[in-house]
Design an enzyme around this catalytic site. Structure first.
Site, PDB file in Angstrom:
ATOM      1  CD  GLU A  37       5.000   2.811  -7.626  1.00  0.00           C
ATOM      2  OE1 GLU A  37       5.790   3.559  -7.552  1.00  0.00           O
ATOM      3  OE2 GLU A  37       3.704   2.685  -7.382  1.00  0.00           O
TER       4      GLU A  37
ATOM      5  CG  HIS B  67       4.451   5.509 -10.119  1.00  0.00           C
ATOM      6  ND1 HIS B  67       3.332   4.709 -10.278  1.00  0.00           N
ATOM      7  CD2 HIS B  67       4.495   6.109  -9.054  1.00  0.00           C
ATOM      8  CE1 HIS B  67       2.534   5.071  -9.355  1.00  0.00           C
ATOM      9  NE2 HIS B  67       3.127   5.918  -8.435  1.00  0.00           N
TER      10      HIS B  67
HETATM   11  O1  TA6 Z   1       3.921   5.222  -5.843  1.00  0.00           O
HETATM   12  C1  TA6 Z   1       2.701   5.188  -4.841  1.00  0.00           C
HETATM   13  C2  TA6 Z   1       2.416   6.882  -4.679  1.00  0.00           C
HETATM   14  O2  TA6 Z   1       3.579   7.360  -4.042  1.00  0.00           O
HETATM   15  C3  TA6 Z   1       1.164   6.688  -3.980  1.00  0.00           C
HETATM   16  O3  TA6 Z   1       1.345   7.365  -2.684  1.00  0.00           O
HETATM   17  C4  TA6 Z   1       0.466   7.712  -4.673  1.00  0.00           C
HETATM   18  O4  TA6 Z   1       0.472   9.070  -4.370  1.00  0.00           O
HETATM   19  C5  TA6 Z   1       0.980   7.108  -6.192  1.00  0.00           C
HETATM   20  O5  TA6 Z   1       2.184   7.229  -5.846  1.00  0.00           O
HETATM   21  C6  TA6 Z   1       0.649   8.455  -7.277  1.00  0.00           C
HETATM   22  O6  TA6 Z   1       1.183   9.463  -7.165  1.00  0.00           O
HETATM   23  P1  TA6 Z   1       0.636  10.611  -8.299  1.00  0.00           P
HETATM   24  O7  TA6 Z   1       1.592  11.761  -7.787  1.00  0.00           O
HETATM   25  O8  TA6 Z   1       0.810   9.940  -9.689  1.00  0.00           O
HETATM   26  O9  TA6 Z   1      -0.678  10.933  -7.970  1.00  0.00           O
END
Ligand code: TA6
Length: 297
Positions: A271, A168
């Site tokens: 990601e 991510h």
């Molecule tokens: O990858 C994008 C996502 O799924 C967004 O929807 C947002 O929730 C982000 O990940 C961050 O997630 P986190 O659990 O690290 O705050």
């Protein structure tokens, strides 16, 4: 049991290249500094926090308001989302490995001057209570003028299992409003901002509001064009069928205690994943590797 810093450094430090220190008490971090690049990797979560190739400004972004504490995910770097991506009712978003301590399995300075750090974890009673499968998970981080992360899932049990997963990655950008992502033209995406509506991408991805998209069936490189920063960042990948592009913009930013006001302008996530319909089935005794290679173009 997390080994002490002394044990980690005795067993795995590399003179003039890698040593272990504590970001905060109880959170050991591998601090990597070579002529090619500098980087830091937290053992909690197998979490690459920073990477800065020689002659470049930092490539990975970490929030000024990031929380470094046992059991807390860090806002930035490359969180490892596994064995699920996204929200699962009653469970932690993005899986459970990003808040657990990983073991150091090996360190090496290779013939080209890159540092190779091998981290891993496997199932235990606590993980099986969350996800009832036997597994081994290993992340190999290769730090040089490029950054490579290779995440290998091994099914060590007697039954098949299915995962979704993501590296991510949070990238620095000079100004999100002057930033574009190439490489996704003509592909389909699930738009989380529109309740996962299926949409088609035309041209480059640009940003003028909250953007949260799972691009499915995408295996090509992505290229981040940082107009304000005057550089491009390439993300190449293997074993990944999905690409997620995310920026929270102003309103979502306000809901995140570990993101400072206005920080949404300075980062985006591109990601490297297998998410949504691109889940990966792994047979008993089987394995799968997800690879992201990041370079400044
Ligand atoms: O990858 C994008 C996502 O799924 C967004 O929807 C947002 O929730 C982000 O990940 C961050 O997630 P986190 O659990 O690290 O705050």
């Amino acid at each position: 049991m997390t080994p002490t810093l002394n044990t980690l450094n005795t067993s795995f430090a590399i003179t003039n290249a890698l040593h272990f220190a504590e970001a905060v008490p109880g959170l050991p971090v591998a601090d990597i500094r070579t002529p090619l690049a500098s980087a830091s990797v937290a053992l909690q979560g197998g979490h690459v926090l920073t990477w800065q190739p020689a002659g470049q400004s930092p490539v990975l972004w970490v929030s000024k308001a990031a929380v470094f504490a046992p059991g807390q995910p860090v806002r930035g770097g490359v969180p490892v989302c596994w064995p699920w991506f996204g929200a699962v009712p009653g469970k932690a978003t993005h899986g459970f490995v990003r808040t657990r301590m990983w073991q150091v399995r090996g360190t090496e300075l290779d013939a080209t001057g890159q540092v190779v750090l091998r981290l891993g974890m496997s199932d235990d009673d606590a993980t099986r209570a969350l996800w009832d499968h036997a597994f081994d998970l290993e992340l190999v981080v290769t730090v040089g003028s490029t950054l490579t992360l290779a995440l290998t899932t091994r099914n060590t049990g007697s039954a098949p299992f299915t995962i979704t997963q993501a590296l991510h990655t949070y990238f620095c950008t000079g100004d999100i409003a002057q930033t574009a992502v190439q490489g996704l033209d003509g592909t389909s995406y699930l738009d989380k901002v529109q309740n996962f509506a299926v949409c088609q991408q035309t041209g480059d991805v640009t940003f003028s509001g909250e953007t949260d998209r799972i691009y499915t069936d995408t295996e090509a490189d992505s290229l981040i064009l940082d107009g304000a920063g005057g550089r491009s960042i390439r993300i190449s990948k293997q074993g990944s069928a999905s690409t997620v592009v995310w920026n929270p913009w102003t309103e979502k930013e306000k809901t995140m205690a570990d993101m400072a006001a206005g920080e949404h302008r300075q980062f985006l996530c591109v990601e490297t994943c297998n998410a949504g319909p691109d889940a990966v089935a792994i047979a008993a005794g089987g394995a799968h590797t997800l690879v992201a290679t990041i370079s400044v173009a």
